[in-house]
Design a protein around this motif. Structure first.
Motif, PDB file in Angstrom:
ATOM      1  N   ARG A  62       0.113   9.745   3.940  1.00  0.00           N
ATOM      2  CA  ARG A  62      -0.737  10.936   3.851  1.00  0.00           C
ATOM      3  C   ARG A  62      -2.178  10.629   3.457  1.00  0.00           C
ATOM      4  NH1 ARG A  62       2.991  13.506  -0.416  1.00  0.00           N
ATOM      5  NH2 ARG A  62       3.271  11.289  -0.735  1.00  0.00           N
ATOM      6  N   GLY A  63      -2.497   9.369   3.221  1.00  0.00           N
ATOM      7  CA  GLY A  63      -3.881   9.004   2.935  1.00  0.00           C
ATOM      8  C   GLY A  63      -4.383   9.488   1.589  1.00  0.00           C
ATOM      9  N   VAL A  64      -3.528   9.394   0.559  1.00  0.00           N
ATOM     10  CA  VAL A  64      -3.897   9.910  -0.759  1.00  0.00           C
ATOM     11  C   VAL A  64      -5.136   9.223  -1.314  1.00  0.00           C
ATOM     12  CG1 VAL A  64      -3.163  10.027  -3.176  1.00  0.00           C
ATOM     13  CG2 VAL A  64      -1.583  10.699  -1.372  1.00  0.00           C
ATOM     14  N   GLU A  72     -13.907  15.658  -6.015  1.00  0.00           N
ATOM     15  CA  GLU A  72     -14.439  15.379  -7.341  1.00  0.00           C
ATOM     16  C   GLU A  72     -13.359  14.702  -8.183  1.00  0.00           C
ATOM     17  OE1 GLU A  72     -14.625  18.345  -5.938  1.00  0.00           O
ATOM     18  OE2 GLU A  72     -16.737  18.912  -5.786  1.00  0.00           O
ATOM     19  N   TRP A  73     -13.765  14.105  -9.288  1.00  0.00           N
ATOM     20  CA  TRP A  73     -12.820  13.391 -10.134  1.00  0.00           C
ATOM     21  C   TRP A  73     -11.667  14.294 -10.565  1.00  0.00           C
ATOM     22  CZ3 TRP A  73     -12.816   8.242 -10.871  1.00  0.00           C
ATOM     23  CH2 TRP A  73     -13.984   7.548 -10.550  1.00  0.00           C
ATOM     24  N   MET A  74     -11.976  15.535 -10.940  1.00  0.00           N
ATOM     25  CA  MET A  74     -10.921  16.455 -11.350  1.00  0.00           C
ATOM     26  C   MET A  74     -10.045  16.847 -10.160  1.00  0.00           C
ATOM     27  SD  MET A  74      -9.818  17.799 -14.189  1.00  0.00           S
ATOM     28  CE  MET A  74     -11.174  18.037 -15.343  1.00  0.00           C
ATOM     29  N   GLY A  75     -10.637  16.940  -8.992  1.00  0.00           N
ATOM     30  CA  GLY A  75      -9.885  17.306  -7.805  1.00  0.00           C
ATOM     31  C   GLY A  75      -8.955  16.215  -7.312  1.00  0.00           C
ATOM     32  N   ALA A  76      -9.228  14.960  -7.704  1.00  0.00           N
ATOM     33  CA  ALA A  76      -8.360  13.855  -7.286  1.00  0.00           C
ATOM     34  C   ALA A  76      -7.073  13.806  -8.096  1.00  0.00           C
ATOM     35  CB  ALA A  76      -9.102  12.524  -7.429  1.00  0.00           C
ATOM     36  N   ASP A  81       0.313  13.686  -8.378  1.00  0.00           N
ATOM     37  CA  ASP A  81       1.657  14.275  -8.461  1.00  0.00           C
ATOM     38  C   ASP A  81       2.431  14.096  -7.169  1.00  0.00           C
ATOM     39  OD1 ASP A  81       1.734  15.942 -11.104  1.00  0.00           O
ATOM     40  OD2 ASP A  81      -0.188  16.466 -10.209  1.00  0.00           O
ATOM     41  N   ARG A  82       1.725  13.998  -6.055  1.00  0.00           N
ATOM     42  CA  ARG A  82       2.381  13.965  -4.747  1.00  0.00           C
ATOM     43  C   ARG A  82       2.831  12.563  -4.352  1.00  0.00           C
ATOM     44  NH1 ARG A  82      -0.261  18.583  -6.461  1.00  0.00           N
ATOM     45  NH2 ARG A  82       0.321  20.314  -5.101  1.00  0.00           N
ATOM     46  N   MET A  83       2.515  11.566  -5.133  1.00  0.00           N
ATOM     47  CA  MET A  83       2.986  10.209  -4.813  1.00  0.00           C
ATOM     48  C   MET A  83       4.419  10.042  -5.325  1.00  0.00           C
ATOM     49  SD  MET A  83      -0.372   7.791  -5.244  1.00  0.00           S
ATOM     50  CE  MET A  83      -0.343   7.817  -7.017  1.00  0.00           C
ATOM     51  N   ASP A  84       4.580   9.686  -6.579  1.00  0.00           N
ATOM     52  CA  ASP A  84       5.919   9.629  -7.171  1.00  0.00           C
ATOM     53  C   ASP A  84       6.222  11.014  -7.725  1.00  0.00           C
ATOM     54  OD1 ASP A  84       8.238   9.245  -8.537  1.00  0.00           O
ATOM     55  OD2 ASP A  84       7.483   7.709  -9.887  1.00  0.00           O
ATOM     56  N   VAL A 341     -10.724   4.439  -4.834  1.00  0.00           N
ATOM     57  CA  VAL A 341      -9.479   4.661  -5.572  1.00  0.00           C
ATOM     58  C   VAL A 341      -8.378   3.910  -4.840  1.00  0.00           C
ATOM     59  CG1 VAL A 341      -7.786   6.326  -6.410  1.00  0.00           C
ATOM     60  CG2 VAL A 341     -10.202   6.960  -6.344  1.00  0.00           C
ATOM     61  N   ARG A 342      -7.717   3.008  -5.533  1.00  0.00           N
ATOM     62  CA  ARG A 342      -6.609   2.260  -4.942  1.00  0.00           C
ATOM     63  C   ARG A 342      -5.445   2.207  -5.932  1.00  0.00           C
ATOM     64  NH1 ARG A 342      -9.193   3.271  -1.318  1.00  0.00           N
ATOM     65  NH2 ARG A 342     -10.051   1.969   0.347  1.00  0.00           N
ATOM     66  N   TYR A 343      -4.223   2.348  -5.405  1.00  0.00           N
ATOM     67  CA  TYR A 343      -3.030   2.356  -6.251  1.00  0.00           C
ATOM     68  C   TYR A 343      -2.152   1.144  -5.950  1.00  0.00           C
ATOM     69  CZ  TYR A 343      -4.194   7.190  -7.383  1.00  0.00           C
ATOM     70  OH  TYR A 343      -4.837   8.327  -7.819  1.00  0.00           O
ATOM     71  N   ARG A 344      -1.608   0.599  -6.993  1.00  0.00           N
ATOM     72  CA  ARG A 344      -0.584  -0.443  -6.861  1.00  0.00           C
ATOM     73  C   ARG A 344       0.750   0.230  -7.218  1.00  0.00           C
ATOM     74  NH1 ARG A 344       3.746  -2.741  -9.504  1.00  0.00           N
ATOM     75  NH2 ARG A 344       3.939  -4.953  -9.096  1.00  0.00           N
ATOM     76  N   ALA A 345       1.468   0.689  -6.186  1.00  0.00           N
ATOM     77  CA  ALA A 345       2.659   1.505  -6.400  1.00  0.00           C
ATOM     78  C   ALA A 345       3.877   0.628  -6.680  1.00  0.00           C
ATOM     79  CB  ALA A 345       2.910   2.379  -5.182  1.00  0.00           C
TER      80      ALA A 345
END
Length: 382
Positions: A62-64, A72-76, A81-84, A341-345
């Motif tokens: 989904r291109g999170v 915005e930072w608050m909007g991110a 919540d939608r990942m895990d 923004v990058r995540y290590r899931a």
């Protein structure tokens, strides 16, 4: 008509051998209920024995990360919540930590304790789902009902605390969105009283079941060296005897103020992974009770504007989730929007070892091993 193996090679990008009289390719998922979402596994089998594995992901992308960079930072924050979605509180925590560190933001102590309360309640709910669905994967319906009877109450508590049932958006920059009230505290204490006997029942239900034990003991064994090489973390790594838990090793929120044990097991098999998550539920309950007994006074959040601009810089932060280490790398250019923004899931990294564990097992064992990994494909595909 072309050989079906040619089609599979095109779809997976992996060179697959032609089927022979002794071997054939079995397609499992992505709609199979035991693949825990949208995970596809190609199994080359010889009779009932797995000889090759081709995992295929990407059905839920989904291109999170890129969407986060356009908000915005608050909007991110709600996107986490939608990942895990089974451990959404931990995802909220993961993004708030590096931003607060970048801004040198001091979070009120009561807010830190409320974060721990929310995180451990969510961990408990996540592990209860694991307990129930692993039983369901192996044909045992009763553990599912036992687990979900308690999970429903845990989800109700999270709803009381945050106002939401699944995608909480509760942990915010500077604290938490809502404070705990006396009626909510009473509900938490009622849950603790009722959960203790249910917790023992759940142990006896599985430990006393010879069929269930036979299906998971000695199945899918791994070594610490193999798991570390693949970057596996969380209960899966601890189930191989590695005593690593970021809540102890690199405490965040207020975890350094709580007394709890890091659960490990030394076999590295499916039973060990089940054992670690089950025992972690008991430790979570212990932490929740400590939160209620020692909750400090003060504000639940540090007041800050909705639109804010962290100073330019980059930072990498890691938190512990029900599935392992969730890393977040952010870059700020001083604007209202994240530059990177990058995540290590953890689920993504944990699945990388799956191919080696499945080789040589039976088809039925594939279900048990995958279920013991407790993956959430919202964070695998992001």
């Amino acid at each position: 008509m072309s050989d079906p193996t040619d089609f599979l090679t095109t779809q997976t990008g992996t060179l697959l051998e032609k089927e022979s009289e002794d071997r054939f390719w079995l397609n499992m998922g992505p709609q199979h209920p035991s693949t825990h979402g949208v995970f596809r596994i190609l199994l080359e089998t010889e009779g009932e024995i797995v000889k090759n594995v081709v995992p295929i992901i990407g059905y839920l992308h989904r291109g999170v990360e890129k969407i986060s960079e356009n908000r915005e930072w608050m909007g991110a924050l709600p996107l986490t919540d939608r990942m895990d979605y089974l451990g959404a509180m931990s995802n909220n925590m993961a993004l708030t930590l590096p931003v607060e560190e970048l801004m040198e933001l001091e979070v009120p102590r009561r807010a830190q304790w409320l974060r721990v309360l929310a995180l451990e309640t969510n961990r408990l709910a996540s592990h209860l789902l694991f307990y129930g669905t692993l039983g369901l994967d192996l044909g045992a319906l009763t553990p599912f009902f036992f687990a979900f009877r308690q999970r429903e109450i845990a989800q109700y508590l999270l709803e009381l605390l945050s106002g939401q049932r699944i995608t909480f958006n509760y942990i915010r920059y500077g604290g938490v969105r809502l404070d705990i009230t006396i009626p909510i505290e009473r509900e938490f204490r009622k849950f603790i009283t009722g959960f203790r006997p249910a917790y023992e029942e759940m142990w006896n239900l599985v430990e006393g079941n010879e069929i269930f034990r036979t299906r998971i003991i000695g199945v899918g064994k791994s070594t610490p060296e193999l798991l570390i090489k693949h970057g596996v973390t969380g209960p899966i790594l601890r189930a191989s005897g590695v005593k690593r838990d970021l809540r102890k090793d690199r405490p965040f929120a207020a975890y350094d103020e709580f007394d709890f044990d890091v659960i490990t097991h030394d076999k590295g098999d499916t039973y060990s992974r089940w054992y670690c998550r089950y025992k972690e539920m008991g430790e979570s309950l212990k932490i929740i009770e400590q939160c209620l007994d020692g909750m400090p006074d003060g504000p639940h959040i540090k007041k800050m504007p909705f639109f804010f601009k962290p100073p330019p810089g980059e930072i990498y932060s890691v938190t512990d989730t029900p599935r392992g280490d969730l890393g977040v790398y952010i870059v700020s250019d001083g604007s209202r929007f994240p530059y990177r923004v990058r995540y290590r899931a953890p689920s993504f990294c944990n699945l990388s070892v799956l191919k080696e564990l499945l080789y040589g097992t039976g088809i039925g064992d594939v279900i048990a091993i995958l279920g013991s990994f407790d993956p959430v494909f919202g964070e695998v595909d992001r």
